[in-house]
Every structure is written in C-alpha cells, then in structure tokens.
Design a protein around this motif. Structure first.
Motif, PDB file in Angstrom:
ATOM      1  N   ASN A  58       0.836  -1.200   0.000  1.00 25.55           N
ATOM      2  CA  ASN A  58       0.000   0.000   0.000  1.00 25.55           C
ATOM      3  C   ASN A  58       0.872   1.252   0.000  1.00 25.55           C
ATOM      4  O   ASN A  58       0.645   2.194  -0.783  1.00 25.55           O
ATOM      5  CB  ASN A  58      -0.914  -0.026   1.229  1.00 25.55           C
ATOM      6  CG  ASN A  58      -1.814   1.190   1.315  1.00 25.55           C
ATOM      7  OD1 ASN A  58      -2.204   1.768   0.307  1.00 25.55           O
ATOM      8  ND2 ASN A  58      -2.127   1.597   2.529  1.00 25.55           N
ATOM      9  N   ASP A  62       0.897   3.792  -3.134  1.00 28.08           N
ATOM     10  CA  ASP A  62       0.465   5.163  -2.838  1.00 28.08           C
ATOM     11  C   ASP A  62       1.574   6.154  -3.201  1.00 28.08           C
ATOM     12  O   ASP A  62       1.306   7.249  -3.707  1.00 28.08           O
ATOM     13  CB  ASP A  62       0.106   5.304  -1.357  1.00 28.08           C
ATOM     14  CG  ASP A  62      -1.297   4.815  -1.046  1.00 28.08           C
ATOM     15  OD1 ASP A  62      -2.056   4.529  -1.995  1.00 28.08           O
ATOM     16  OD2 ASP A  62      -1.638   4.713   0.147  1.00 28.08           O
ATOM     17  N   THR A  67      -0.096   9.838  -3.947  1.00 24.04           N
ATOM     18  CA  THR A  67      -1.096  10.188  -2.933  1.00 24.04           C
ATOM     19  C   THR A  67      -0.506  10.314  -1.538  1.00 24.04           C
ATOM     20  O   THR A  67      -1.173  10.785  -0.624  1.00 24.04           O
ATOM     21  CB  THR A  67      -2.231   9.137  -2.898  1.00 24.04           C
ATOM     22  OG1 THR A  67      -1.667   7.847  -2.653  1.00 24.04           O
ATOM     23  CG2 THR A  67      -2.974   9.114  -4.216  1.00 24.04           C
ATOM     24  N   ASP A  68       0.735   9.880  -1.360  1.00 18.39           N
ATOM     25  CA  ASP A  68       1.388   9.993  -0.050  1.00 18.39           C
ATOM     26  C   ASP A  68       2.327  11.195  -0.015  1.00 18.39           C
ATOM     27  O   ASP A  68       3.525  11.070   0.246  1.00 18.39           O
ATOM     28  CB  ASP A  68       2.173   8.712   0.261  1.00 18.39           C
ATOM     29  CG  ASP A  68       1.365   7.746   1.114  1.00 18.39           C
ATOM     30  OD1 ASP A  68       0.222   8.078   1.445  1.00 18.39           O
ATOM     31  OD2 ASP A  68       1.885   6.678   1.437  1.00 18.39           O
ATOM     32  N   ARG A  75       0.137   8.824   5.997  1.00 20.88           N
ATOM     33  CA  ARG A  75       1.291   8.197   5.358  1.00 20.88           C
ATOM     34  C   ARG A  75       2.262   7.633   6.399  1.00 20.88           C
ATOM     35  O   ARG A  75       2.426   8.179   7.490  1.00 20.88           O
ATOM     36  CB  ARG A  75       2.028   9.214   4.483  1.00 20.88           C
ATOM     37  CG  ARG A  75       2.640  10.373   5.244  1.00 20.88           C
ATOM     38  CD  ARG A  75       3.058  11.495   4.308  1.00 20.88           C
ATOM     39  NE  ARG A  75       3.646  12.581   5.063  1.00 20.88           N
ATOM     40  CZ  ARG A  75       4.954  12.730   5.252  1.00 20.88           C
ATOM     41  NH1 ARG A  75       5.789  11.847   4.763  1.00 20.88           N
ATOM     42  NH2 ARG A  75       5.419  13.750   5.947  1.00 20.88           N
ATOM     43  N   THR A 130      -4.289  -1.653  -3.303  1.00 22.01           N
ATOM     44  CA  THR A 130      -3.787  -0.456  -3.983  1.00 22.01           C
ATOM     45  C   THR A 130      -2.907  -0.815  -5.166  1.00 22.01           C
ATOM     46  O   THR A 130      -2.449   0.066  -5.888  1.00 22.01           O
ATOM     47  CB  THR A 130      -2.973   0.449  -3.023  1.00 22.01           C
ATOM     48  OG1 THR A 130      -1.965  -0.343  -2.388  1.00 22.01           O
ATOM     49  CG2 THR A 130      -3.865   1.096  -1.981  1.00 22.01           C
ATOM     50  N   TYR A 138      -8.764   2.738  -4.893  1.00 22.89           N
ATOM     51  CA  TYR A 138      -8.855   3.954  -5.696  1.00 22.89           C
ATOM     52  C   TYR A 138     -10.133   4.019  -6.520  1.00 22.89           C
ATOM     53  O   TYR A 138     -10.365   5.004  -7.221  1.00 22.89           O
ATOM     54  CB  TYR A 138      -7.637   4.063  -6.625  1.00 22.89           C
ATOM     55  CG  TYR A 138      -6.380   4.495  -5.914  1.00 22.89           C
ATOM     56  CD1 TYR A 138      -5.915   5.807  -5.999  1.00 22.89           C
ATOM     57  CD2 TYR A 138      -5.661   3.600  -5.135  1.00 22.89           C
ATOM     58  CE1 TYR A 138      -4.768   6.201  -5.351  1.00 22.89           C
ATOM     59  CE2 TYR A 138      -4.510   3.985  -4.470  1.00 22.89           C
ATOM     60  CZ  TYR A 138      -4.063   5.281  -4.578  1.00 22.89           C
ATOM     61  OH  TYR A 138      -2.931   5.678  -3.923  1.00 22.89           O
ATOM     62  N   LYS A 201      -8.176  10.224  -6.001  1.00 21.31           N
ATOM     63  CA  LYS A 201      -8.437   8.910  -5.412  1.00 21.31           C
ATOM     64  C   LYS A 201      -9.919   8.839  -5.073  1.00 21.31           C
ATOM     65  O   LYS A 201     -10.404   9.612  -4.236  1.00 21.31           O
ATOM     66  CB  LYS A 201      -7.592   8.705  -4.155  1.00 21.31           C
ATOM     67  CG  LYS A 201      -7.796   7.355  -3.473  1.00 21.31           C
ATOM     68  CD  LYS A 201      -6.890   7.209  -2.260  1.00 21.31           C
ATOM     69  CE  LYS A 201      -7.083   5.865  -1.592  1.00 21.31           C
ATOM     70  NZ  LYS A 201      -6.206   5.703  -0.395  1.00 21.31           N
TER      71      LYS A 201
END
Length: 296
Positions: A58, A62, A67-68, A75, A130, A138, A201
């Motif tokens: 994940n 990510d 997205t992190d 995160r 993910t 997502y 997302k």
C-alpha cells in the motif's frame, strides 16, 4: 543497514489488531474439545503477515501514484523521508505475503487444502487493494474489501482451522467485526476526503460527499451493535459474547468528533478512537466466548 526495528515500524504494527481480533474470535468460536492452540496461533500469524504485506505494498503504490505527499496525515513516511527505498518497501511486502503463504501451506498440510484458496484470495485482495492492475481502494471498493477479508474471511477461516467446517454461525459472528473494520477505513477516508479528491483517489467518502459520508459512519457504528445482538439472538454467538456491548459508550465520542467536522487533524481522532473501539470490542467478544467455555 536498516535496523529490524525500522522495518517493524514501517509495517504499521498498530494496525495488526485488525488481523489479530478476527483470527482470535474465529478460533475461540470452536468447541473446547476441538481447539488446538498452535494452529490458532498460526492462523493469527498468517493473518498478521498478510496485513503487513498489504501495508508495505500500500505504501509503495500510494507513493508511486503520488497520494502519499508531505501533507498526507496517514502516510507511513518511510519512503518520503528517504529511510527506505520504494523498491525495498515493495520487496518487503512480497516477503510478508510469501511468509504468510508459507504459514498457510503449513495449515493446509495439517488441516485441509480448502484453506489454500482462502489464502490465495486474501493475498490477492491485499496486493490489489492499492496494487496493479485493479487498485481497489482507488475505485471506491476499499470498505467492501476490508469488510469481507478482515471480517468473514478471517473469522470463518480461523474457525475452519479448528473445526474443518464452514458455518453460517461463524459468518454471522464475523459481521460486527467486519462493520467495525470498515468503520476504521471509512474514518480514514473521512479524514482524507479533501486530500483524496486532489489526488483523484475515488473513495466512498469522495463520491457521496462529507454530509452523507458522516451518515455512513454513524450507520456503520450502529450496525456493529445491531449485528452483535443479532448474532446472539439467532444462537450464533454464546451469550457471554455480549460483553462487547460494554464498549457502546465509547462509540459516542466518535460520533461527536465526526459530527463536529473540522480539519483533518481533528478527524484523525475519530480514526484513532475507532481503531481503539475495534480492539476493545474484539477483546471483550473473545473474553466472553472464553467465559462460555468455562461456564457453559
């Protein structure tokens, strides 16, 4: 060389109760004369290893999808801070999945090869949560995935390890746990709703909006206790398992935090409290089932 402590911390050990609770409850549902402690421990270990693999992959995906970022509260941060490389985190995820699979093979050898397909499905769900090519989290399927795989799949699988039977009773008992783990993820998505929208997302929260997402959180929490009483009412859960009702007062502060809204840091408290509720609820449920072994 990266220390073992760093790798352990990067695996998000605080999340492991989400795997331990359903495995323990499922194991303890078995009659006392069918219970084997070492196979129960293997069921718990396998569940934890699959979750650790999911956490690592994940973090990797990510990061790859962007997205992190630095502003993301959830995160792990080990890739972003340069402590661990993306490749090493991805490999760690595969190693955890492989170790979980090894535990599963042992259980297949001593119990039944029916467990093989449970393990395959669980590993795929963890990777594809993910991971490429589905990225389930997502496309709004995160809650559904964790509901089924961190609820019925683990509880029924752990019960099968002890009894070699698939039963509706084990499925019914798994439902309050499943609703709770879905609530944990939904609390996470409520906190991250704005960040997830910017990152494109799609979660249930981003699709239905904050107002209805709040209502979904209330519904999930209510469903936990309705499902618990239902499990007892239909005879699937022994009456001492209702000890988990003692956690009901701790659900209200979660509702208050969600209702108040506010910034993501405040909503982080709802996530923390929901995770705590899951742990306490599951522990009391397991203790109640254990008491039933004693008092009959």
């Amino acid at each position: 060389m990266t220390s073992p402590n760093t790798w352990f911390a990067a695996s998000r050990p605080f999340s492991f109760t989400a795997a331990v609770v359903p495995a323990v409850v499922g194991s303890m549902l078995a009659p006392w004369d069918e219970f084997t402690w070492w196979t129960a421990l293997l069921a718990v270990l396998g569940s934890v290893l699959f979750l650790a693999g999911t956490n690592f992959t994940n973090d990797y995906f990510d990061h790859k999808k962007g997205t992190d970022g630095p502003e993301a509260l959830g995160r792990a941060g080990y890739i972003q801070r340069g402590i661990l490389s993306p490749r090493s985190v991805f490999i760690a995820g595969l190693v955890c999945f492989a170790a979980g699979a090894a535990v599963g093979i042992v259980l297949c050898l001593v119990v039944s090869w029916e467990l093989f397909w449970v393990g395959v499905a669980s590993a795929l769900a963890g990777f594809l949560y993910t991971g490429w090519p589905l990225h389930l989290a997502y496309i709004g399927l995160g809650e559904i995935v964790v509901f089924f795989f961190m609820g019925p799949t683990i509880v029924m699988g752990a019960y099968f390890v002890q009894t070699e039977r698939w039963t509706w009773d084990a499925f019914i008992v798994s439902l309050p746990i499943a609703f709770l783990v879905a609530a944990i993820l939904h609390a996470n998505n409520l906190r991250d709703i704005e960040h997830d929208r910017k990152s494109k997302k799609r979660t249930v929260a981003t699709v239905i909006g904050r107002k209805w997402a709040n209502r979904e959180m209330y519904l999930l929490l209510a469903a936990v206790y309705v499902a618990l009483v239902f499990a007892w009412a239909v005879g699937a859960l022994p009456w001492p398992g209702l000890l988990a009702l003692a956690t009901l007062p701790t659900a209200w502060p979660i509702v208050q935090v969600v209702r108040a809204g506010g910034n993501p840091k405040k909503l982080n408290l709802a996530l923390f409290k929901t995770a705590q509720l899951h742990m306490r609820f599951g522990a009391l449920m397991a203790v109640g089932i254990g008491l039933y072994w004693v008092v009959g």
